[in-house]
Design an enzyme around this catalytic site. Structure first.
Site, mmCIF file in Angstrom:
data_model
loop_
_atom_site.group_PDB
_atom_site.id
_atom_site.type_symbol
_atom_site.label_atom_id
_atom_site.label_comp_id
_atom_site.label_asym_id
_atom_site.label_seq_id
_atom_site.Cartn_x
_atom_site.Cartn_y
_atom_site.Cartn_z
ATOM 1 C CB THR A 97 -0.903 0.034 1.252
ATOM 2 O OG1 THR A 97 -1.631 -1.190 1.316
ATOM 3 C CG2 THR A 97 -1.862 1.204 1.193
ATOM 4 C CE LYS A 172 -5.173 -1.206 1.883
ATOM 5 N NZ LYS A 172 -5.514 -2.475 2.479
ATOM 6 C CE LYS A 240 2.158 1.342 4.849
ATOM 7 N NZ LYS A 240 1.236 1.001 3.775
HETATM 8 P P1 NAP Z 1 5.814 -6.531 7.063
HETATM 9 O O1 NAP Z 1 5.462 -7.727 7.858
HETATM 10 O O2 NAP Z 1 6.580 -5.425 7.702
HETATM 11 O O3 NAP Z 1 6.617 -7.065 5.777
HETATM 12 C C1 NAP Z 1 7.318 -6.253 4.872
HETATM 13 C C2 NAP Z 1 8.470 -7.095 4.348
HETATM 14 O O4 NAP Z 1 9.107 -6.386 3.278
HETATM 15 C C3 NAP Z 1 9.538 -7.349 5.426
HETATM 16 O O5 NAP Z 1 9.849 -8.722 5.427
HETATM 17 C C4 NAP Z 1 10.704 -6.492 4.971
HETATM 18 O O6 NAP Z 1 11.959 -7.014 5.257
HETATM 19 C C5 NAP Z 1 10.507 -6.501 3.464
HETATM 20 N N1 NAP Z 1 11.166 -5.350 2.843
HETATM 21 C C6 NAP Z 1 10.991 -4.038 3.135
HETATM 22 N N2 NAP Z 1 11.787 -3.282 2.359
HETATM 23 C C7 NAP Z 1 12.453 -4.144 1.556
HETATM 24 C C8 NAP Z 1 13.414 -3.971 0.553
HETATM 25 N N3 NAP Z 1 13.864 -2.748 0.211
HETATM 26 N N4 NAP Z 1 13.900 -5.068 -0.067
HETATM 27 C C9 NAP Z 1 13.457 -6.297 0.281
HETATM 28 N N5 NAP Z 1 12.552 -6.536 1.228
HETATM 29 C C10 NAP Z 1 12.059 -5.455 1.867
HETATM 30 O O7 NAP Z 1 4.528 -5.853 6.447
HETATM 31 P P2 NAP Z 1 3.140 -6.557 6.016
HETATM 32 O O8 NAP Z 1 2.209 -6.554 7.167
HETATM 33 O O9 NAP Z 1 3.427 -7.812 5.269
HETATM 34 O O10 NAP Z 1 2.561 -5.434 5.025
HETATM 35 C C11 NAP Z 1 3.146 -5.237 3.743
HETATM 36 C C12 NAP Z 1 2.330 -4.209 2.960
HETATM 37 O O11 NAP Z 1 0.980 -4.689 2.817
HETATM 38 C C13 NAP Z 1 2.222 -2.841 3.671
HETATM 39 O O12 NAP Z 1 2.258 -1.818 2.712
HETATM 40 C C14 NAP Z 1 0.878 -2.906 4.355
HETATM 41 O O13 NAP Z 1 0.303 -1.608 4.531
HETATM 42 C C15 NAP Z 1 0.087 -3.733 3.353
HETATM 43 N N6 NAP Z 1 -1.050 -4.468 3.960
HETATM 44 C C16 NAP Z 1 -0.867 -5.162 5.124
HETATM 45 C C17 NAP Z 1 -1.956 -5.846 5.695
HETATM 46 C C18 NAP Z 1 -1.784 -6.592 7.005
HETATM 47 O O14 NAP Z 1 -2.813 -7.005 7.584
HETATM 48 N N7 NAP Z 1 -0.582 -6.811 7.499
HETATM 49 C C19 NAP Z 1 -3.203 -5.815 5.070
HETATM 50 C C20 NAP Z 1 -3.357 -5.131 3.866
HETATM 51 C C21 NAP Z 1 -2.263 -4.452 3.327
HETATM 52 P P3 NAP Z 1 12.669 -6.913 6.691
HETATM 53 O O15 NAP Z 1 12.519 -8.283 7.253
HETATM 54 O O16 NAP Z 1 14.078 -6.549 6.412
HETATM 55 O O17 NAP Z 1 11.940 -5.845 7.485
#
Ligand code: NAP
Length: 289
Positions: A97, A172, A240
């Site tokens: 997102t 979104k 965010k």
């Molecule tokens: P998350 O658990 O923080 O996962 C993000 C992943 O991306 C982490 O493993 C991180 O690695 C990796 N990453 C970040 N920058 C990177 C880079 N430059 N190169 C390679 N890997 C990188 O977040 P999430 O909950 O999965 O959410 C991800 C996205 O989906 C967000 O934008 C969020 O707003 C959206 N979203 C989430 C949900 C939810 O319920 N969680 C629902 C809808 C939408 P590290 O291990 O190094 O941190």
């Protein structure tokens, strides 16, 4: 040569990548913290590489679900980004997102290299990703969307192309606007019910049969009442997303007064250490502040 890759193996990405692997029996993966990618491969299979450019070199389709605008820029157009090596005709699908502006900017960079870029944020949370039941709202060119929709389908219950680049992110934003005010209403309703001495279980039993019913009420009222905020979508992510909405609305002179107020309430929650609590913690704010 494997044709699919996934970057970002966090809460959402690890589950989505798992569904792709299960269907296609192969996947190239990369995560900033390499331990996560190595563990993912140990559990699922496939191959971990050490940067996004390697994913681009090996794959015709690259899916990503990282954190925010800066992460997506780094993965797509950074020094070790996918665009350094991806061949003409490839497609990048971004499930993060982020802002519609960044999506459009990256789409133009991709287009100059004859590579497709689809913004495809998701709704449905961790549970939706794990069960393969996400809703996906996409933006970009139809010819590229058609090339990737079958893969997206392995972790989704509904996918729709909403229009040109950025349209998925704008959709979104609508989703988050609709959710934010609703959770605050539910929190106020539960708090009011408690304060006036009603039996809230019975109140919900009655009003959930009428016009006040909602997904949030159905799925969150009980855990809110129990003061459990350790599931679902985190406050940091919501902030965010609401900041993205407010920026877009300010740019276009659109009234999002309620969203701004709820955003300030989530800021209060961050102030009392609730960054990783889920979004229903608005009730805790009413009780504690
Ligand atoms: P998350 O658990 O923080 O996962 C993000 C992943 O991306 C982490 O493993 C991180 O690695 C990796 N990453 C970040 N920058 C990177 C880079 N430059 N190169 C390679 N890997 C990188 O977040 P999430 O909950 O999965 O959410 C991800 C996205 O989906 C967000 O934008 C969020 O707003 C959206 N979203 C989430 C949900 C939810 O319920 N969680 C629902 C809808 C939408 P590290 O291990 O190094 O941190």
């Amino acid at each position: 040569m494997s044709s699919k890759g996934f970057v970002g193996l966090g809460v959402m990405g690890s589950a989505m990548a798992g569904h792709i692997f299960n269907k296609y029996s192969d996947l190239i993966v990369y995560n900033r913290t390499m331990d996560k990618a190595n563990s993912w491969v140990q559990v699922n299979g496939g191959q971990a590489v050490s940067n996004a450019a390697e994913v681009g070199e090996l794959c015709e389709q690259v899916f990503l679900c990282v954190g925010n605008d800066e992460d997506v820029k780094e993965v797509v157009s950074g020094e070790e980004g996918v665009l350094q090596s991806m061949k003409k005709g490839g497609v990048i699908v971004d499930h993060t997102t982020i802002s519609a502006d960044t999506s459009k900017e990256l789409s133009e960079l991709c287009s100059a290299k004859e590579i497709g870029f689809i913004d495809a944020p998701v709704s449905g949370g961790q549970a939706g990703a794990e069960s393969g039941q996400l809703t996906v709202m996409a933006g970009g060119e139809e010819k590229y969307f058609d090339m990737v929709k079958e893969t997206i389908a392995c972790y989704s219950k509904f996918i729709k192309l909403m229009g040109p680049s950025g349209s998925g992110q704008l959709t979104k934003m609508v989703n988050q606007i609709c959710i934010a005010g609703l959770i605050q209403s539910l929190a106020e309703g539960i708090n009011f019910s408690e304060e006036v001495g009603l039996n809230t279980n019975e109140v919900i039993e009655v009003i959930s049969k009428g016009a006040a019913q909602s997904w949030q009420m159905e799925n969150r009222w009980e855990t809110m009442l129990e003061d459990h905020y350790d599931h679902g979508f985190a406050v940091d992510h919501m902030r965010k997303d609401l900041e993205l909405v407010i920026k877009e609305a300010n740019k276009k002179g659109i009234n999002v007064d309620l969203t701004k107020i709820v955003n300030s309430y989530y800021k209060d929650i961050q102030g009392i250490g609730g960054n990783r609590w889920d979004t229903s913690s608005l009730l805790k704010r009413l009780k504690e502040l």
